[in-house]
Design a protein around this motif. Structure first.
Motif, PDB file in Angstrom:
ATOM      1  N   ALA A  53       0.836  -1.318  -0.101  1.00 42.44           N
ATOM      2  CA  ALA A  53      -0.088   0.090   0.070  1.00 42.44           C
ATOM      3  C   ALA A  53       0.716   1.793   0.005  1.00 42.44           C
ATOM      4  N   ASP A  54       0.617   2.562  -0.286  1.00 45.16           N
ATOM      5  CA  ASP A  54       0.752   3.784  -0.303  1.00 45.16           C
ATOM      6  C   ASP A  54       1.260   3.903   0.966  1.00 45.16           C
ATOM      7  N   ARG A  56       0.220   6.440   2.980  1.00 43.77           N
ATOM      8  CA  ARG A  56      -0.710   7.168   3.552  1.00 43.77           C
ATOM      9  C   ARG A  56      -2.091   6.521   3.726  1.00 43.77           C
ATOM     10  N   ALA A  57      -1.507   5.317   2.891  1.00 39.85           N
ATOM     11  CA  ALA A  57      -3.223   4.238   2.722  1.00 39.85           C
ATOM     12  C   ALA A  57      -4.420   4.581   4.275  1.00 39.85           C
ATOM     13  N   GLU A  58      -5.079   4.430   4.046  1.00 38.22           N
ATOM     14  CA  GLU A  58      -6.199   3.920   5.154  1.00 38.22           C
ATOM     15  C   GLU A  58      -5.745   2.453   5.157  1.00 38.22           C
TER      16      GLU A  58
END
Length: 85
Positions: A53-54, A56-58
């Motif tokens: 994931a990135d 800043r991903a949730e």
């Protein structure tokens, strides 16, 4: 990108095994790519999860345990993997 989430808590006096069991019992949905659980002196428990994931991903994280189980607030950190040269 690979993101690692770290969750660390220190158990209230005499409750280290209970905190460890609590952390191991909490499933995350969706499941991470990898999950490892550690213990340390002073009844500390560390859970590291890896995600594709990135930064800043949730992402799902372990919640805070009930206040009586810990002696201080939970610490959380987020890291992103760095490519090797």
């Amino acid at each position: 990108m690979t993101v690692a989430l770290m969750w660390e808590a220190r158990a209230a006096a005499g409750r280290g095994e209970e905190l460890l069991s609590w952390a191991r019992a909490h499933e995350l949905t969706p499941a991470p790519l990898r999950r490892e659980t550690f213990r340390a002196p002073e009844d500390r428990v560390l859970v590291i999860t890896w995600w594709d994931a990135d930064h800043r991903a949730e992402l799902p994280e372990l919640p805070d345990p009930v206040a009586e189980l810990v002696c201080r607030p939970v610490h959380r950190w987020r890291f992103e993997q760095v490519a090797e040269d």
